[in-house]
Design a protein around this motif. Sequence first.
Motif, PDB file in Angstrom:
ATOM      1  N   ASP B 129       5.094  -2.024 -11.869  1.00  0.00           N
ATOM      2  CA  ASP B 129       4.637  -2.662 -11.159  1.00  0.00           C
ATOM      3  C   ASP B 129       2.982  -1.974 -11.449  1.00  0.00           C
ATOM      4  OD1 ASP B 129       6.711  -4.313 -11.106  1.00  0.00           O
ATOM      5  OD2 ASP B 129       7.121  -2.585 -10.055  1.00  0.00           O
ATOM      6  N   TYR B 130       2.278  -1.128 -11.367  1.00  0.00           N
ATOM      7  CA  TYR B 130       1.218  -0.509 -11.378  1.00  0.00           C
ATOM      8  C   TYR B 130       0.500  -1.434 -12.423  1.00  0.00           C
ATOM      9  CZ  TYR B 130       2.181   3.221  -8.180  1.00  0.00           C
ATOM     10  OH  TYR B 130       2.075   3.711  -6.606  1.00  0.00           O
ATOM     11  N   ALA B 132       1.753  -3.607 -13.515  1.00  0.00           N
ATOM     12  CA  ALA B 132       1.214  -5.500 -13.249  1.00  0.00           C
ATOM     13  C   ALA B 132       0.595  -5.858 -12.453  1.00  0.00           C
ATOM     14  CB  ALA B 132       2.957  -5.598 -12.959  1.00  0.00           C
ATOM     15  N   ILE B 133       0.235  -5.360 -11.664  1.00  0.00           N
ATOM     16  CA  ILE B 133      -1.209  -5.242 -10.871  1.00  0.00           C
ATOM     17  C   ILE B 133      -2.633  -5.583 -11.403  1.00  0.00           C
ATOM     18  CG2 ILE B 133      -1.750  -3.310  -9.846  1.00  0.00           C
ATOM     19  CD1 ILE B 133      -1.059  -6.238  -7.493  1.00  0.00           C
ATOM     20  N   VAL B 134      -2.665  -4.247 -11.866  1.00  0.00           N
ATOM     21  CA  VAL B 134      -4.130  -3.613 -12.612  1.00  0.00           C
ATOM     22  C   VAL B 134      -4.314  -5.110 -13.925  1.00  0.00           C
ATOM     23  CG1 VAL B 134      -4.996  -2.816 -14.759  1.00  0.00           C
ATOM     24  CG2 VAL B 134      -4.320  -1.702 -12.298  1.00  0.00           C
ATOM     25  N   LEU B 136      -2.716  -8.175 -13.183  1.00  0.00           N
ATOM     26  CA  LEU B 136      -3.368  -8.951 -12.643  1.00  0.00           C
ATOM     27  C   LEU B 136      -4.593  -9.017 -12.138  1.00  0.00           C
ATOM     28  CD1 LEU B 136      -0.988 -10.862  -9.934  1.00  0.00           C
ATOM     29  CD2 LEU B 136      -3.475 -10.305  -9.442  1.00  0.00           C
ATOM     30  N   GLY B 137      -5.458  -7.988 -12.159  1.00  0.00           N
ATOM     31  CA  GLY B 137      -6.393  -7.726 -11.542  1.00  0.00           C
ATOM     32  C   GLY B 137      -7.359  -8.498 -12.496  1.00  0.00           C
TER      33      GLY B 137
END
Lengths: 309, 366
Positions: B129-130, B132-134, B136-137
Motif C-alpha cells: 500500500d505504500y 498504492a499511495i505513491v 495515487l500521488g
Amino acid sequence: MDIFLQQVLNGLVLGSVYALVALGYTMVYGILGLINFAHGEVVMIGAMVALTVMNALLGAAVGLPPSLVLALATATAIAVCMALAFSIERVAYRPLRRAPRLAPLITAIGMSILLQNLAMMIWGRQYRTFPSVIPVTPHSIGGASITDVQIVIIVVSAAIMAGLLLLVQYTRLGRAMRATAENPTVAGLMGVNINRIISATFVIGAALAAVAGVLVAANYSIAHYSMGFMLGLKAFTAAVLGGIGNLAGAMLGGLLLGLIESIGAGYISDVSGGFFGSHYQDVFAFLVLVLVLVFRPTGIMGERVAERA
Amino acid sequence: MIAPFAARFKHWKRDRRALWVGYAMIAVALAVLPFLVDNTLGRTWVRVIDFALIYAMLALGLNIVVGFAGLLDLGYIAFYAVGAYTWALLASPQFGLHLPFWLILPIGFVAAGFFGVLLGAPTLRLRGDYLAIVTLGFGEIVRIFLNNLDHPVNITNGPIGINLIDPVMIGGVSLTKTHEILGIEFSGTHIYYYLLLLLVMATIFVCVRLEDSRLGRAWIAIREDETAAQAMGINTRNVKLLAFAMGASFGGIAGGLFSSFQGFVSPESFILLESIMVLCMVVLGGMGHVAGVVLGTFLLAVLPEVLRHGASPVQQQLFGKVILDPESLRMMLFGLALILVMLLRPSGLWPSPIRRREFADAKADS
C-alpha cells in the motif's frame, strides 16, 4: 518573518485536522491492513450531521448558549459516525476478512461512493454554510493572526491525540488493540475478542473523524458532500508519510503534511520565480511523500520490517 | 495403445472445428453489433460501446501491473492522460501541428511507457500500500500539471482543455465522418468501433501471450512472493519496471484514441475517480484473468449508462414522478453494486483458474 509565522500557524491548524483523520486510517490499517477509503466520508457525515443539529437548535430559538449548541452537535455527530463506522465494518469489511487483499479495498471504494451520493441526496449538492458559533475575531501573535476556531482546533486535537495515546498505551482495550495489530491469531488465542477489538478500532477512528469534520467545517464555515474525499486522501498520505500503522507516526505525518502544504503554498511562487503558483501545493505535498518513501520506504516512524520470507 | 490415441485425436479434431465455428460466430456477432445496437437502442449506445472498448484497453493495461505483477497502482489514469495529451498536442490547432496517426500513436506509446518507468523507478523498493499511495500521488501530480500548465507558457490550455483534435486520418479520409462503403452507411462512431475492436483484440492477444511467456511467469512469481522470485534468479527490478512500462504504454494508446475519438480533452477526464474506476473493472472482473477483466470492463462501463438512462423512467413508472436525483441515484447504485459483487464473489466475477484454486485452498485452511 510574520508571513512565515502565519504559514506555520496555518500549517499547524491544517496539520492537526489531518492528524486526527490520519489516526483513523492508521489504526484500521495497523490491525486489518486495509485502506479504509470510506473514512473520509465519515468525516464529511460528521460535519453534515453537526450542521443539521446546529441549524435545528439555532432555528428553534431555544436560546441555548452557542458553545452548548456546538457541543451537542458534535456529540450527535460523534454518535452517528460511530454507528455508521460500526455498520460499515460489519457489512462491508468483516465478511471479506479472509478474501483476496483487493476485495475489501473495492468494497471500501464502493462504500465511499455510496456515502458520498447518499449525502448529496440528503444535504444537496450545494455548499452549505456552517453556522459560526465560535467568534472568528482574529488574535494577533507576533504579527500573525489566529482565530478562536483555529485555537480550538489545535487545543482539541492535541487533547484528543494525547487521550488516544493514553488509551492505547495504558488501558485493557488499548493492550488488546496492540496485541491484535501484532498478530490477530495469537491475540485471539490469548483470549482477546478480535471482532470486538476491530469494531472498537473502527468506532474510535470514527469518533475522531466526526470531531475532525466539525472542526474543519467550523474553520472554513462551509460543509459540502465532497469535502471528505480529498481530506481523506491527504490524511491517508499523512499516515503513510509517518509510517502507517504507527499512531505517533500518523500525528507527526499529519502535522508535517499540514506544515509542508501551507509553507509550500506560501513560498513556492517566490522560490520558482513565479513559474509555479500556489495551485501546485498538492504537487509539493506528494513530492515530499515520494522523496520520504524513497529514502525510508516504510515512512518516517515506521518500523523497518524485515523482508518477509 | 493406439486406439485411445486415435480416438482422442479425432475428438480433438472435432473440438478444433467446433472452436473455429465458435470463433466465426463471435466474429460475425461483433461485426454486426454496432448496427444492431444502432437500430434498436440508438446511436448513443454505439458510443457507449466505443468507450467501453477504450476502457477495455485501459483495464487490460492495468491488469498487467495489478493483476499479473501484483503492484497496486492507483494513478493509472495518468498514463491515459499522457497518451491523450500527446495526441492532442501533436494533432490539433494548439501548436498548429497535425502529425499523422501512425506517427503519433508510437510517440504516445513511448511517452506513456517513459512515464511508467519514471513512476516505477523510484518506487521499486516500496511494497503493497505504500506503492498504492505513491502511484495515487503521481496520478494527482500529472493532473495538476495538466490543469496548470497554461501559464506562464501555455502548453495544455489549463482547465479549458484542448479542442478540435484531429481524428484518425487514413489517406486523407477522416474516420469520424460518415462514409458509404459497398452501399452501407458507416458513421464515425461505427468506424471507430471497428478500429477500437481491432486494437482491443490485439491487446487481448498480447496479454494472453504475455501471460504464458517467461516474462509473464516472472510477473506472477513476483506477485506471489517477491523474495522467493528474487531467490529463483528473477531480476525483480527490471521485471517490475517492464510491468510498469508495458501497462503504461497500453494506457497511452488508449488515451490517444480517446482524444482523437472525442476531439477534445481536458484534465477533468483524468481525475482519481477514473483510476479507481479502471481498478474496479480489473478487480471486479477477476484480477489477472484477461477474459474476466474484459467482462468486468463491459459491466462497469455499460452499467452506469443503463442506470443513467433508466433511473428517471423507472421512477416515473413507480411513483409517477422523479423523486431522487437520477445522477446521484446512479452513482449510489453503482457503489452498492461494487460492494455486493465483492461480498458475493470476493475473487471477482470470473477469476482465473489458478486464483480460484488458491482461494479455495485459503478457505480450506481457515
